[in-house]
Design a protein around this motif. Structure first.
Motif, PDB file in Angstrom:
ATOM      1  N   UNK A   1      13.950 -35.015 -12.877  1.00 38.54           N
ATOM      2  CA  UNK A   1      14.545 -35.959 -11.724  1.00 38.54           C
ATOM      3  C   UNK A   1      13.585 -37.255 -12.417  1.00 38.54           C
ATOM      4  N   UNK A   2      14.021 -38.079 -13.684  1.00 36.25           N
ATOM      5  CA  UNK A   2      13.348 -38.689 -14.247  1.00 36.25           C
ATOM      6  C   UNK A   2      14.443 -39.671 -15.132  1.00 36.25           C
ATOM      7  N   UNK A   3      13.714 -40.660 -15.358  1.00 37.75           N
ATOM      8  CA  UNK A   3      14.175 -41.721 -15.991  1.00 37.75           C
ATOM      9  C   UNK A   3      14.610 -41.486 -17.398  1.00 37.75           C
ATOM     10  N   UNK A   4      16.026 -40.688 -18.046  1.00 38.30           N
ATOM     11  CA  UNK A   4      15.958 -40.601 -19.700  1.00 38.30           C
ATOM     12  C   UNK A   4      15.381 -42.068 -20.461  1.00 38.30           C
ATOM     13  N   UNK A   5      15.094 -42.584 -19.854  1.00 37.50           N
ATOM     14  CA  UNK A   5      15.347 -44.221 -20.904  1.00 37.50           C
ATOM     15  C   UNK A   5      13.568 -44.211 -21.440  1.00 37.50           C
ATOM     16  N   UNK A   6      13.190 -42.835 -20.518  1.00 39.84           N
ATOM     17  CA  UNK A   6      10.918 -42.989 -21.113  1.00 39.84           C
ATOM     18  C   UNK A   6      10.919 -42.195 -22.041  1.00 39.84           C
ATOM     19  N   UNK A   7      12.299 -41.063 -22.386  1.00 40.10           N
ATOM     20  CA  UNK A   7      11.988 -40.184 -23.927  1.00 40.10           C
ATOM     21  C   UNK A   7      12.141 -41.021 -24.885  1.00 40.10           C
ATOM     22  N   UNK A   8      10.751 -39.810 -25.693  1.00 39.28           N
ATOM     23  CA  UNK A   8      11.226 -40.542 -26.775  1.00 39.28           C
ATOM     24  C   UNK A   8      10.508 -39.214 -27.436  1.00 39.28           C
ATOM     25  N   UNK A   9      11.290 -39.069 -28.829  1.00 37.84           N
ATOM     26  CA  UNK A   9      11.633 -37.995 -30.004  1.00 37.84           C
ATOM     27  C   UNK A   9      10.340 -36.912 -29.559  1.00 37.84           C
ATOM     28  N   UNK A  10       8.996 -37.952 -29.904  1.00 40.30           N
ATOM     29  CA  UNK A  10       7.603 -36.820 -29.560  1.00 40.30           C
ATOM     30  C   UNK A  10       7.179 -36.064 -28.442  1.00 40.30           C
ATOM     31  N   UNK A  11       8.675 -36.115 -26.968  1.00 40.14           N
ATOM     32  CA  UNK A  11       8.320 -35.935 -25.950  1.00 40.14           C
ATOM     33  C   UNK A  11       9.105 -34.027 -26.385  1.00 40.14           C
ATOM     34  N   UNK A  12      10.078 -34.237 -27.194  1.00 42.11           N
ATOM     35  CA  UNK A  12      11.284 -32.670 -27.163  1.00 42.11           C
ATOM     36  C   UNK A  12      11.369 -32.836 -28.289  1.00 42.11           C
ATOM     37  N   UNK A  13      10.601 -32.405 -29.654  1.00 40.21           N
ATOM     38  CA  UNK A  13      10.171 -32.561 -31.054  1.00 40.21           C
ATOM     39  C   UNK A  13      11.370 -31.027 -31.430  1.00 40.21           C
TER      40      UNK A  13
ATOM     41  N   UNK B   1      17.278 -47.081 -27.008  1.00 43.07           N
ATOM     42  CA  UNK B   1      16.740 -45.703 -26.896  1.00 43.07           C
ATOM     43  C   UNK B   1      17.124 -45.366 -27.964  1.00 43.07           C
ATOM     44  N   UNK B   2      18.599 -45.298 -28.885  1.00 44.87           N
ATOM     45  CA  UNK B   2      18.016 -44.273 -29.362  1.00 44.87           C
ATOM     46  C   UNK B   2      17.405 -45.302 -31.241  1.00 44.87           C
ATOM     47  N   UNK B   3      17.353 -45.555 -31.375  1.00 46.09           N
ATOM     48  CA  UNK B   3      16.647 -46.228 -32.831  1.00 46.09           C
ATOM     49  C   UNK B   3      16.031 -45.442 -32.979  1.00 46.09           C
ATOM     50  N   UNK B   4      14.688 -45.492 -31.775  1.00 45.20           N
ATOM     51  CA  UNK B   4      13.691 -44.362 -32.324  1.00 45.20           C
ATOM     52  C   UNK B   4      14.104 -42.627 -32.979  1.00 45.20           C
ATOM     53  N   UNK B   5      14.814 -42.080 -32.706  1.00 44.37           N
ATOM     54  CA  UNK B   5      15.504 -40.975 -32.184  1.00 44.37           C
ATOM     55  C   UNK B   5      16.207 -40.710 -33.806  1.00 44.37           C
ATOM     56  N   UNK B   6      16.807 -42.051 -34.747  1.00 40.52           N
ATOM     57  CA  UNK B   6      17.397 -41.857 -35.993  1.00 40.52           C
ATOM     58  C   UNK B   6      16.385 -42.271 -36.263  1.00 40.52           C
ATOM     59  N   UNK B   7      15.120 -42.752 -36.120  1.00 34.14           N
ATOM     60  CA  UNK B   7      14.477 -42.715 -37.725  1.00 34.14           C
ATOM     61  C   UNK B   7      12.874 -41.373 -37.648  1.00 34.14           C
ATOM     62  N   UNK B   8      13.296 -40.975 -36.510  1.00 32.61           N
ATOM     63  CA  UNK B   8      12.864 -39.550 -36.092  1.00 32.61           C
ATOM     64  C   UNK B   8      12.805 -38.556 -37.875  1.00 32.61           C
ATOM     65  N   UNK B   9      11.741 -37.893 -38.232  1.00 34.42           N
ATOM     66  CA  UNK B   9      11.858 -36.949 -39.194  1.00 34.42           C
ATOM     67  C   UNK B   9      13.015 -36.197 -39.273  1.00 34.42           C
ATOM     68  N   UNK B  10      13.019 -35.052 -37.867  1.00 28.64           N
ATOM     69  CA  UNK B  10      13.753 -34.503 -37.321  1.00 28.64           C
ATOM     70  C   UNK B  10      15.671 -34.846 -37.480  1.00 28.64           C
ATOM     71  N   UNK B  11      16.301 -33.988 -37.609  1.00 25.72           N
ATOM     72  CA  UNK B  11      17.391 -34.409 -37.421  1.00 25.72           C
ATOM     73  C   UNK B  11      18.857 -33.640 -36.559  1.00 25.72           C
ATOM     74  N   UNK B  12      18.671 -34.152 -36.184  1.00 29.43           N
ATOM     75  CA  UNK B  12      19.701 -33.806 -34.802  1.00 29.43           C
ATOM     76  C   UNK B  12      21.118 -34.377 -34.795  1.00 29.43           C
ATOM     77  N   UNK B  13      21.902 -33.853 -34.317  1.00 33.60           N
ATOM     78  CA  UNK B  13      23.333 -34.242 -33.613  1.00 33.60           C
ATOM     79  C   UNK B  13      22.944 -34.735 -32.412  1.00 33.60           C
ATOM     80  N   UNK B  14      24.237 -36.030 -32.632  1.00 35.37           N
ATOM     81  CA  UNK B  14      23.914 -36.959 -30.900  1.00 35.37           C
ATOM     82  C   UNK B  14      26.225 -37.444 -30.539  1.00 35.37           C
ATOM     83  N   UNK B  15      26.136 -37.230 -29.641  1.00 35.68           N
ATOM     84  CA  UNK B  15      26.790 -37.166 -28.592  1.00 35.68           C
ATOM     85  C   UNK B  15      27.254 -38.060 -27.550  1.00 35.68           C
TER      86      UNK B  15
END
Length: 141
Positions: A55-67, A86-100
């Motif tokens: 129970x928290x603010x989802x927009x506080x999350x950054x890629x390093x929180x959940x690599x 919010x999405x931009x740093x996740x797209x720039x992270x070196x780990x490639x993730x799937x998004x929906x």
């Protein structure tokens, strides 16, 4: 529809998870589902062994929180601008993730943000049957 979905070896992150409909579906597919919302999940879903709700603010999350996360799902209520930024740093992270991600269209400045999402390489924009004033952005690298 995409012929591709999370599997039992993958970890999913879901934003805007309450009351838990998508978390329940993801818990059947994934090894682990990490959920964020300002509200609690339904107890039946929150008590599933592979669901970890915050129970928290989802927009506080950054890629390093959940690599370890392989998939990110979002149905959080926010402006397209906030979701995109919010999405931009996740797209720039070196780990490639799937998004929906569900893009909630409200206000009058939507077209600019829709075009920004469309400009993301390899992304797809869908207007699903039950989406009224929403679009779904999907990126499967």
């Amino acid at each position: 529809r995409l012929q591709f979905h999370p599997n039992n070896q993958e970890i999913c992150l879901e934003l805007g998870a309450a009351p838990g409909g998508w978390a329940w579906v993801l818990s059947l597919l994934c090894k682990k589902v990490i959920t964020f919302d300002r509200a609690p999940l339904e107890e039946e879903i929150a008590s599933r062994s592979n669901v970890d709700h915050h129970i928290d603010d989802a927009f506080s999350l950054v890629p390093g929180d959940y690599p370890e996360v392989d998939w990110i799902f979002s149905d959080v209520i926010c402006t397209p601008e906030k979701l995109y930024n919010w999405l931009l740093p996740w797209l720039q992270d070196k780990k490639k993730r799937n998004f929906c991600l569900t893009i909630k269209l409200k206000g009058e400045d939507n077209q600019k943000w829709i075009e920004k999402f469309r400009a993301i390489p390899n992304g797809n924009m869908l207007h699903l049957y039950h989406n009224k004033h929403e679009l779904t952005f999907v990126l499967i690298p």
